[in-house]
Design a protein around this motif. Structure first.
Motif, PDB file in Angstrom:
ATOM      1  N   PHE A  43      14.269  34.471 -62.023  1.00 20.21           N
ATOM      2  CA  PHE A  43      15.441  35.016 -62.199  1.00 20.21           C
ATOM      3  C   PHE A  43      15.715  35.204 -63.643  1.00 20.21           C
ATOM      4  CE2 PHE A  43      15.894  32.071 -58.426  1.00 20.21           C
ATOM      5  CZ  PHE A  43      15.845  32.990 -57.379  1.00 20.21           C
TER       6      PHE A  43
ATOM      7  N   ASP B 186      16.849  39.088 -64.267  1.00 21.65           N
ATOM      8  CA  ASP B 186      18.120  39.455 -64.874  1.00 21.65           C
ATOM      9  C   ASP B 186      18.129  40.027 -66.261  1.00 21.65           C
ATOM     10  OD1 ASP B 186      19.818  38.487 -62.617  1.00 21.65           O
ATOM     11  OD2 ASP B 186      19.672  36.436 -63.422  1.00 21.65           O
TER      12      ASP B 186
ATOM     13  N   SER C 123      19.579  27.372 -58.691  1.00 22.60           N
ATOM     14  CA  SER C 123      18.995  28.717 -58.175  1.00 22.60           C
ATOM     15  C   SER C 123      17.408  28.454 -57.661  1.00 22.60           C
ATOM     16  CB  SER C 123      18.673  29.607 -59.490  1.00 22.60           C
ATOM     17  OG  SER C 123      17.935  29.153 -60.209  1.00 22.60           O
TER      18      SER C 123
ATOM     19  N   GLY D 170      17.204  39.880 -50.083  1.00 20.15           N
ATOM     20  CA  GLY D 170      17.314  38.961 -51.350  1.00 20.15           C
ATOM     21  C   GLY D 170      15.960  38.069 -51.202  1.00 20.15           C
TER      22      GLY D 170
ATOM     23  N   ARG E 266      20.509  39.708 -57.276  1.00 21.15           N
ATOM     24  CA  ARG E 266      21.418  39.354 -57.995  1.00 21.15           C
ATOM     25  C   ARG E 266      22.689  40.262 -57.626  1.00 21.15           C
ATOM     26  NH1 ARG E 266      23.814  35.731 -61.416  1.00 21.15           N
ATOM     27  NH2 ARG E 266      21.647  35.259 -62.250  1.00 21.15           N
ATOM     28  N   HIS E 267      23.669  39.888 -57.285  1.00 15.32           N
ATOM     29  CA  HIS E 267      25.097  40.891 -56.958  1.00 15.32           C
ATOM     30  C   HIS E 267      25.576  41.496 -58.135  1.00 15.32           C
ATOM     31  CE1 HIS E 267      25.606  40.062 -52.916  1.00 15.32           C
ATOM     32  NE2 HIS E 267      25.856  38.586 -52.886  1.00 15.32           N
TER      33      HIS E 267
ATOM     34  N   HIS F 156      28.553  38.856 -59.242  1.00 18.69           N
ATOM     35  CA  HIS F 156      27.694  38.526 -60.287  1.00 18.69           C
ATOM     36  C   HIS F 156      26.804  37.457 -59.708  1.00 18.69           C
ATOM     37  CE1 HIS F 156      30.071  40.819 -62.718  1.00 18.69           C
ATOM     38  NE2 HIS F 156      30.642  40.145 -63.282  1.00 18.69           N
TER      39      HIS F 156
ATOM     40  N   LEU G 104      23.675  34.884 -57.553  1.00 14.90           N
ATOM     41  CA  LEU G 104      22.498  35.022 -57.227  1.00 14.90           C
ATOM     42  C   LEU G 104      22.781  35.073 -55.622  1.00 14.90           C
ATOM     43  CD1 LEU G 104      20.157  33.054 -59.484  1.00 14.90           C
ATOM     44  CD2 LEU G 104      19.851  35.709 -59.006  1.00 14.90           C
TER      45      LEU G 104
ATOM     46  N   PHE H 113      24.667  31.639 -51.842  1.00 11.98           N
ATOM     47  CA  PHE H 113      24.650  32.047 -53.095  1.00 11.98           C
ATOM     48  C   PHE H 113      25.324  31.144 -54.026  1.00 11.98           C
ATOM     49  CE2 PHE H 113      29.412  32.108 -54.438  1.00 11.98           C
ATOM     50  CZ  PHE H 113      29.788  31.539 -53.340  1.00 11.98           C
TER      51      PHE H 113
ATOM     52  N   ASN I 293      20.124  46.580 -58.924  1.00 13.07           N
ATOM     53  CA  ASN I 293      20.029  45.662 -59.695  1.00 13.07           C
ATOM     54  C   ASN I 293      18.569  45.320 -60.107  1.00 13.07           C
ATOM     55  OD1 ASN I 293      20.760  43.158 -61.328  1.00 13.07           O
ATOM     56  ND2 ASN I 293      22.598  43.121 -60.306  1.00 13.07           N
TER      57      ASN I 293
ATOM     58  N   GLN J 243      16.517  43.545 -57.407  1.00 15.70           N
ATOM     59  CA  GLN J 243      16.003  43.373 -56.241  1.00 15.70           C
ATOM     60  C   GLN J 243      16.006  44.585 -55.509  1.00 15.70           C
ATOM     61  OE1 GLN J 243      18.863  42.289 -57.079  1.00 15.70           O
ATOM     62  NE2 GLN J 243      20.383  43.258 -55.628  1.00 15.70           N
TER      63      GLN J 243
ATOM     64  N   VAL K 185      27.048  38.068 -66.611  1.00 14.17           N
ATOM     65  CA  VAL K 185      25.804  38.631 -66.150  1.00 14.17           C
ATOM     66  C   VAL K 185      25.082  39.562 -67.532  1.00 14.17           C
ATOM     67  CG1 VAL K 185      26.002  38.875 -63.720  1.00 14.17           C
ATOM     68  CG2 VAL K 185      26.856  40.614 -65.263  1.00 14.17           C
TER      69      VAL K 185
END
Lengths: 331, 331, 331, 331
Positions: B223, B227, C219, C241, C244-245, C249, C251, C266, C291, C293, D136
């Motif tokens: 992650f 990210d 996570s 998924g 990451r939103h 914000h 996961l 999440f 993002n 994903q 983020v």
């Protein structure tokens, strides 16, 4: 005294630490600790013994618990590559005045037993009954999710002699601790399998088994297993850590089982297999210095499991185990 | 066609995957990707090349980026145990009709170059300049905190021939994918260092370099690096994953560097070094089946880095790379 | 159309998203999914219903599964602070022409049911039967270790109208997506409890329940639950998924239960409770952008659980759900 | 003495712990600790002060370091919801005989200062200058990646009096420790924002600031920050932990900054905002019992930062801080 040269043409091929055999007084209590808390997989069990393996192991066992009247270690096991290596091993030990005997063991291939130069009881095998590798059978994962055995640590009265004995068998010295200003190793980390440790020797009355170490895959699992230990009534079995090692560099936690046998859970090690990987030296003063965890309690240095039938001998020179300062002889 | 017997007495001792050499068009862009994003350590750099290593590596480099006019792979490097093994290697290859030449390389010990049986450019060395192992120099850790190189994957037009070539050199087959109902391996995972892979062969036009793989120590870092990639403008460089492998069992993510070279980041592998570790067979239909991540896009199967000066050849039989169903010849 | 002013003196005090009630066709299958895979705690169950809570919840349930003939959502529940707030709520809704009725529910305090301005079935309660908070009862932790309900998302044909309705009830807008160059919110994130979401409205035929979301603490648990899903035969239930939103914000991973109801897992949200926390605006083009994903599949946008007895209405203007570009009326 | 009733209609609306102001002797050293090690974001700095925030905070600062001649705490800040609440607060305190004064502070909205009933210096504001939320912006994440302030802990000579004072202001008691067999709280955890703590009172000479606590998002970051501390020479600044709390249930580590001010890093808390969330009682004997970490050293109980200009008073009854057994008066 000093560090021997590596022997790249050993008399036979030892590949790795394989298993240890412990006597426990109450198999049910031990099962609660090793299976329900730590997460070992049961390969076989009956009223007299439990055979355990980590989830990434396809060999039948890396830890054998036998019902016994006293909390003793029976022996530690090393893997040789082939049956031919076992034959060579027998020849080698017999010639060296260390009588080796074939001793059939359940679930193992042909097995050779011998006591090392200080009397530590070893056994060698090249094969074991095969079991499913459960590394991705996530419904069998529990507790710390132990992956596989990694190494043993023994307390011995003469580290130098063990160092010479095992290096002659092809072990390489990955790291060692020496008193400041000295080249005499008093704490030695020896390996065959290409990461820093397969067998470790520290100074103390012995030979006694200080611990067997098992790898775990994620650092969050240190918290998982400690939290679960507290929930299950095993908080006092956590002896030292979680913390960060100096030599070897891993995160670790040491736990004592219901009989007082010690295991280490630790995370991943670095690779150590090139001919130009020289032994790393640590000053005793530096190695004893605080990393970030609180220092180990004295008992971590002094307590260990006796081997069945082996009377521990005291080192000729004792020292402060926290600093290792006097264990080495003046020379 | 079928699986050869392991050769336990190879002509010389290869110990592990060592390094790869890539041509990149813009060293600054590549540095942003490999150093600022992924977290590789710079061992040396000048206007023409950057030498990178993982934080757990004491060898000078496991990845060499050279400024070039096209995004090509130059070669992949394997480590032999000793200088003597290099001599034996030269003798072996010359005798086998594969001319091997000594080719001095910066920061490496004596280096032998040769093309394998399908033309893939290899080099062998036994030593490299030593650098500090930064495994616990946490102030140098960044991004995915790559630990060390683990393996290469090549696309080749004749997997069977590579399988035979490398097993004759002592590589052991840890896992393979075969079409359902067949014993013909079309995707083979070969190892020397005691975990599942050092070099992997998959079917396709080649030889081309599909990817080099580097281990990372914690699953949270998948992650972290994804990210950070999105933050730094590298979201589109994430090609496949994070996900869970079938063969090898690791968590993984594949990324393409600014020139399109592919790397894999993955977490820990199981130990695989016992004589009774038999090759694990996967049905192609099963291996192609969804684990939990979305399936790889077609380009993951078909795109790879060409080797400089090596014209890829198509497989005699092509197939659907997602299922591997027809790559194997009727026999 | 535009963003209403916050109402800091709402007619009654709603504190948070509380629970949702779903109809499922096979309670045993649902239990396997929610309990054996995800890790919900069973507070009560009989042949007609299962009441579930997260490990950090002391309220009796945040998810109720009722045996039914069709996979419908029955209603979503919101918590009011006090019994007095329930009385005020009844008065408010009745006056607003939305008939509210007292409807006793098992394990809940006095409960008020009402349909919102677009017909979505809500219920309000101030208290629930209390159960032990199992946040440190680690022997009860399993799967993703769901902590607590966080929010709901509904698809509705008129987002603006819901926005106005809920903001009049004291909800604050934390984030919203608007077409580029417009101030018309088409995707709105509303909160009462001091983090970004309690209820979310997205454009589509509705009202339908898109998902209920539950927080998880680490996570690594995204991998744990996906791996376990694959092991248990639920790989295809993973819809979108881990990723990451943008807004919020976090996961996330979205999963479909055996009836097709969707849940989101999440991790932690930011705090959002100050008077100077202004709504964060996202351009639709930006929010739709990758993002790291892979993008959601179309079905993530279009599929949702129907509410029992509520016929979905289509939005007056439909748009591309991936870009949200046309959902807003020209005005 | 006993536990007051909650006041659900407080004289003004306090929403959360906001910030603390500390005097430090060397801003550069403090910056190395808070920014280079812990990972706080610098919102502003000059030669006399550094303003810090966590990555999930949009308010200008949650920690202010001022250059001073002695390591003192200046005051702790609480957030009110609106300017109107500040006016109500002034009216309330003045009427209660606690003179409150408007005291403009850089980067804060209108600010009201007052000393609480035992003399602890507080300030209240409703707004602060806004800064980008970097939750983020992963390229700004470092060290422990502190998210936001969560709570303060003060040592005070009369816990009961503080409990009554703050509960009258609308704080709710989430948890408390009482001597076995007694209902007299000697260690109280009070909250406004809906999780267990905003301000905590423990018995001791005071009022003194025991610590400010900041949340971190992943448990692996406890290892990250401890490892980095050791690498950067801050190993001795780690005072207690990592470990698992009894009350509050979080994982934690306590660190001392270069001036001896203490901070806590901890992970996520449970939600605590329903009217039926009753205070959780812990027996002192149970709370003092070992979770899994080694117990805190005595200094964790007795050492704290003095407030500037406030002479600490001793509790009328002292006790053993490890057990809290005698702090409560016989009554």
């Amino acid at each position: 005294m000093s560090i021997p040269k590596p022997n790249y043409s050993p008399p036979f091929n030892i590949t790795r630490a394989s298993h240890s055999v412990l006597h426990v007084k109450d198999l049910a209590k031990s099962r609660a600790f090793y299976v329900d808390l730590i997460g070992f997989i049961v390969s076989d069990e009956d009223k007299d013994a439990i055979y355990l393996r980590g989830v990434a192991e396809a060999s039948h066992h890396s830890l054998v618990l036998k019902r016994g009247s006293a909390p003793l270690a029976e022996r530690v096991g090393l893997r040789c590559f082939s049956e031919e290596d076992l034959e060579k091993a027998k020849f080698h030990f017999d010639k060296a005045g260390l009588p080796a005997r074939w001793a059939p063991q359940p679930h193992q291939g042909r097995t050779l037993q011998v006591n090392d130069v200080l009397g530590a009881p070893l056994e060698f095998c090249a094969t074991m009954e095969r079991k499913p590798r459960l590394v991705v059978s996530f419904d069998h994962h529990h507790g710390a999710v132990p992956q596989r055995i990694d190494h043993f640590q023994l307390l011995v009265p003469d580290v130098q002699r063990e160092l010479e004995f095992y290096m002659a068998l092809g072990f390489r010295l990955s790291e060692y601790i020496a008193p400041d200003g000295s080249e005499d190793p008093v704490f030695v980390f020896l390996q065959r399998k290409g990461n820093p440790h397969d067998i470790v020797f520290a100074p103390g009355a012995g030979p006694r088994l200080h611990h067997a170490a098992f790898s775990i895959p994620e650092s969050t699992l240190f918290f998982t297993v400690c939290d679960l230990a507290a929930t299950m009534g095993f908080a006092d079995n956590i002896e030292f850590g979680p913390g960060r090692h100096g030599p070897g560099h891993a995160l670790f936690v040491y736990m004592r089982d219901p009989d007082g046998h010690r295991i280490e859970l630790f995370n991943t090690h670095y690779q150590c297999m090139d001919i130009d990987d020289e032994p790393v030296r640590w000053d005793a003063s530096y190695a004893a210095r605080r990393n970030w965890q609180l220092p180990a309690r004295e008992r971590w240095y002094s307590e260990a499991s006796r081997f069945a039938g082996i009377e521990p001998r005291e080192p000729s020179r004792k020292g402060n185990p926290m600093t290792l300062e006097r264990y080495v002889a003046a020379n």
